[in-house]
Design a protein around this motif. Structure first.
Motif, PDB file in Angstrom:
ATOM      1  N   LEU A 163     -12.672   6.262  21.991  1.00  0.00           N
ATOM      2  CA  LEU A 163     -13.208   6.405  23.559  1.00  0.00           C
ATOM      3  C   LEU A 163     -13.129   4.927  23.992  1.00  0.00           C
ATOM      4  O   LEU A 163     -12.352   4.582  25.187  1.00  0.00           O
ATOM      5  CB  LEU A 163     -14.669   6.732  23.885  1.00  0.00           C
ATOM      6  CG  LEU A 163     -14.958   8.129  23.442  1.00  0.00           C
ATOM      7  CD1 LEU A 163     -16.320   8.670  24.007  1.00  0.00           C
ATOM      8  CD2 LEU A 163     -13.986   9.066  23.992  1.00  0.00           C
ATOM      9  N   CYS A 164     -13.587   3.771  23.493  1.00  0.00           N
ATOM     10  CA  CYS A 164     -13.549   2.459  23.866  1.00  0.00           C
ATOM     11  C   CYS A 164     -14.170   1.514  22.673  1.00  0.00           C
ATOM     12  O   CYS A 164     -14.421   2.043  21.619  1.00  0.00           O
ATOM     13  CB  CYS A 164     -14.282   2.232  25.151  1.00  0.00           C
ATOM     14  SG  CYS A 164     -16.039   2.154  24.651  1.00  0.00           S
ATOM     15  N   VAL A 165     -14.019   0.240  22.840  1.00  0.00           N
ATOM     16  CA  VAL A 165     -14.517  -0.656  22.178  1.00  0.00           C
ATOM     17  C   VAL A 165     -15.665  -1.418  22.531  1.00  0.00           C
ATOM     18  O   VAL A 165     -15.742  -1.605  23.694  1.00  0.00           O
ATOM     19  CB  VAL A 165     -13.520  -1.797  21.780  1.00  0.00           C
ATOM     20  CG1 VAL A 165     -14.297  -2.879  21.119  1.00  0.00           C
ATOM     21  CG2 VAL A 165     -12.250  -1.409  21.174  1.00  0.00           C
ATOM     22  N   SER A 166     -16.816  -1.403  21.915  1.00  0.00           N
ATOM     23  CA  SER A 166     -17.941  -1.990  22.392  1.00  0.00           C
ATOM     24  C   SER A 166     -18.363  -3.348  21.635  1.00  0.00           C
ATOM     25  O   SER A 166     -18.389  -3.336  20.346  1.00  0.00           O
ATOM     26  CB  SER A 166     -19.413  -1.028  22.169  1.00  0.00           C
ATOM     27  OG  SER A 166     -20.458  -1.677  22.598  1.00  0.00           O
ATOM     28  N   ILE A 167     -18.743  -4.364  22.448  1.00  0.00           N
ATOM     29  CA  ILE A 167     -18.922  -5.642  21.769  1.00  0.00           C
ATOM     30  C   ILE A 167     -20.505  -6.191  22.428  1.00  0.00           C
ATOM     31  O   ILE A 167     -21.075  -5.837  23.517  1.00  0.00           O
ATOM     32  CB  ILE A 167     -18.094  -6.619  22.386  1.00  0.00           C
ATOM     33  CG1 ILE A 167     -16.524  -6.349  22.009  1.00  0.00           C
ATOM     34  CG2 ILE A 167     -18.597  -8.256  22.164  1.00  0.00           C
ATOM     35  CD1 ILE A 167     -15.600  -7.189  22.352  1.00  0.00           C
ATOM     36  N   HIS A 168     -21.404  -6.513  21.392  1.00  0.00           N
ATOM     37  CA  HIS A 168     -22.538  -7.027  21.722  1.00  0.00           C
ATOM     38  C   HIS A 168     -22.675  -8.688  21.890  1.00  0.00           C
ATOM     39  O   HIS A 168     -21.902  -9.386  21.286  1.00  0.00           O
ATOM     40  CB  HIS A 168     -23.479  -6.888  20.543  1.00  0.00           C
ATOM     41  CG  HIS A 168     -23.854  -5.552  20.408  1.00  0.00           C
ATOM     42  ND1 HIS A 168     -22.848  -4.346  20.330  1.00  0.00           N
ATOM     43  CD2 HIS A 168     -25.141  -4.719  20.078  1.00  0.00           C
ATOM     44  CE1 HIS A 168     -23.466  -3.212  20.015  1.00  0.00           C
ATOM     45  NE2 HIS A 168     -25.014  -3.467  20.073  1.00  0.00           N
ATOM     46  N   ILE A 169     -23.412  -9.136  22.914  1.00  0.00           N
ATOM     47  CA  ILE A 169     -23.428 -10.331  23.299  1.00  0.00           C
ATOM     48  C   ILE A 169     -24.694 -10.942  23.319  1.00  0.00           C
ATOM     49  O   ILE A 169     -25.907 -10.064  23.240  1.00  0.00           O
ATOM     50  CB  ILE A 169     -22.803 -10.630  24.704  1.00  0.00           C
ATOM     51  CG1 ILE A 169     -23.639 -10.005  25.769  1.00  0.00           C
ATOM     52  CG2 ILE A 169     -21.277 -10.340  24.670  1.00  0.00           C
ATOM     53  CD1 ILE A 169     -23.150 -10.173  27.144  1.00  0.00           C
ATOM     54  N   LEU A 170     -24.996 -12.154  22.918  1.00  0.00           N
ATOM     55  CA  LEU A 170     -26.235 -12.843  23.063  1.00  0.00           C
ATOM     56  C   LEU A 170     -26.849 -13.121  24.264  1.00  0.00           C
ATOM     57  O   LEU A 170     -26.290 -13.689  25.093  1.00  0.00           O
ATOM     58  CB  LEU A 170     -26.301 -14.012  22.196  1.00  0.00           C
ATOM     59  CG  LEU A 170     -25.697 -14.053  20.571  1.00  0.00           C
ATOM     60  CD1 LEU A 170     -26.014 -15.462  20.240  1.00  0.00           C
ATOM     61  CD2 LEU A 170     -26.960 -13.098  19.880  1.00  0.00           C
ATOM     62  N   VAL A 171     -28.127 -12.607  24.547  1.00  0.00           N
ATOM     63  CA  VAL A 171     -28.733 -12.662  26.143  1.00  0.00           C
ATOM     64  C   VAL A 171     -30.279 -13.147  26.018  1.00  0.00           C
ATOM     65  O   VAL A 171     -30.846 -13.111  25.145  1.00  0.00           O
ATOM     66  CB  VAL A 171     -28.458 -11.453  26.980  1.00  0.00           C
ATOM     67  CG1 VAL A 171     -27.125 -11.178  27.231  1.00  0.00           C
ATOM     68  CG2 VAL A 171     -29.317 -10.226  26.236  1.00  0.00           C
ATOM     69  N   ALA A 172     -30.490 -13.785  27.095  1.00  0.00           N
ATOM     70  CA  ALA A 172     -31.884 -14.030  27.253  1.00  0.00           C
ATOM     71  C   ALA A 172     -32.335 -14.195  28.710  1.00  0.00           C
ATOM     72  O   ALA A 172     -31.384 -14.267  29.470  1.00  0.00           O
ATOM     73  CB  ALA A 172     -32.308 -15.669  26.416  1.00  0.00           C
ATOM     74  N   SER A 173     -33.728 -14.211  28.946  1.00  0.00           N
ATOM     75  CA  SER A 173     -33.972 -14.252  30.439  1.00  0.00           C
ATOM     76  C   SER A 173     -33.769 -15.845  30.775  1.00  0.00           C
ATOM     77  O   SER A 173     -33.960 -16.606  30.045  1.00  0.00           O
ATOM     78  CB  SER A 173     -35.513 -13.884  30.661  1.00  0.00           C
ATOM     79  OG  SER A 173     -36.448 -14.845  30.048  1.00  0.00           O
ATOM     80  N   PRO A 174     -33.598 -16.021  31.966  1.00  0.00           N
ATOM     81  CA  PRO A 174     -33.496 -17.488  32.650  1.00  0.00           C
ATOM     82  C   PRO A 174     -34.865 -18.116  32.115  1.00  0.00           C
ATOM     83  O   PRO A 174     -34.839 -19.352  32.006  1.00  0.00           O
ATOM     84  CB  PRO A 174     -33.337 -17.047  33.983  1.00  0.00           C
ATOM     85  CG  PRO A 174     -32.457 -15.886  34.422  1.00  0.00           C
ATOM     86  CD  PRO A 174     -33.171 -14.935  33.223  1.00  0.00           C
TER      87      PRO A 174
END
Length: 305
Positions: A163-174
């Motif tokens: 169906l597609c490619v899924s990529i994880h990224i690093l996130v944090a709250s401001p």
């Protein structure tokens, strides 16, 4: 009375009665007259009664044959109705589609695609099992299950459609990001609190790749570990820690300022979002068109809904 061994003989009998002769019925059916006559005689012998009175010039029904004929007509009509249902199902999307999908994938856009598909196809009912457990599509009677796995995909006897490619990224709250110096490398996060997907071995590792495909692994001890991506997203927005989450799940939060991406040059190894189903043979339009809708929903330059 024992069951008739060949129900086709009932249809042949009805054809003979409708046409009034073996010759006319045989011509309509594309059979030899002698073969058709033998089939009707065998039916009478199997039933132990005479259904037709035969003369050199005509055929007529016996009283038993007349009653039997009414039931044969009903059977032929039901068989035609059953075939019509199959033909309609094969030509236009209708009926029930049973699928399974992880909760996080639903929240990343798949639920919107499914809702749009159901709205556009009023004769289709979708029964959706939102679960993170690994399902057995055959044993559980599912039309397909949606999964995300790192390549290469495991060998299986089931059919697979990407169906597609899924990529994880690093996130944090401001708010969390404001408490620490801006990270320049993955090692810069060693002082930051982290969040993670649950690990059976109690060892938590982020596997990342840079823009040139170089891989790196970073072990950490999270403040919160769970197998629910939605809970990780909520905790990240609350400032509990840094999380590695699917890009499509958090892009709206990033745009709204609820989260911000850290170290944009690092992402997870791309995971393949795919549908797995018993077989491609005999796939009804309702299932095939839903799979097409999912693929179309993920089309675009960045392969996300």
């Amino acid at each position: 009375m024992k069951a008739i061994t060949d129900l086709n003989d009932l249809r042949l009998f009805a054809e003979v009665v409708e046409h009034g002769s073996y010759t006319a019925a045989a011509r309509s059916l594309g059979l030899q007259t002698s073969k058709l006559s033998r089939r009707i005689r065998a039916l009478e012998e199997e039933l132990g009664v005479r259904l037709l009175n035969r003369t050199s010039r005509s055929l007529s029904l016996t009283e038993t044959g007349r009653q039997f004929h009414q039931h044969c007509l009903a059977l032929v009509a039901e068989a035609k109705a059953a075939k019509d249902i199959v033909d309609r199902t094969r030509s236009t999307p209708q009926g029930t589609v049973r699928i399974s999908c992880p909760v996080a994938l639903l929240e990343s856009g798949i639920s919107t695609i499914i809702a749009r598909y159901v709205a556009d196809n009023p004769h289709v009912q979708v029964v959706l099992d939102a679960t993170n457990r690994r399902v057995d599509v055959v044993e559980e009677g599912l039309d397909f299950a949606i999964r995300v796995r790192l390549p290469p995909l495991e060998n299986t006897d089931l059919a697979v459609r990407q169906l597609c490619v899924s990529i994880h990224i690093l996130v944090a709250s401001p708010e969390l990001a404001a408490r620490y110096p801006a990270p320049r490398s993955i090692d810069s996060l060693k002082e930051w609190p982290t969040l993670s997907m649950a690990s059976s071995g109690e060892r938590f590792v982020w596997n990342l790749v840079d823009g040139e495909g170089r891989a790196t692994s970073w072990a950490h001890q999270p403040r919160l570990a769970t197998d629910d991506l939605a809970s990780l997203r909520v905790a990240a927005m609350a400032g509990v820690g840094v999380a590695m989450l699917p890009r499509e799940q958090v892009e709206t939060d990033i745009a709204a300022g609820r989260l911000q991406q850290l170290l944009p040059g690092l992402t997870s190894t791309p995971g393949l979002v795919h549908a797995i189903f018993p077989t491609r043979r005999g796939m009804v339009p309702a299932v095939r068109h839903l799979l097409d809708a999912l693929v179309a929903g993920f089309e675009g330059p960045d392969r996300r809904p």
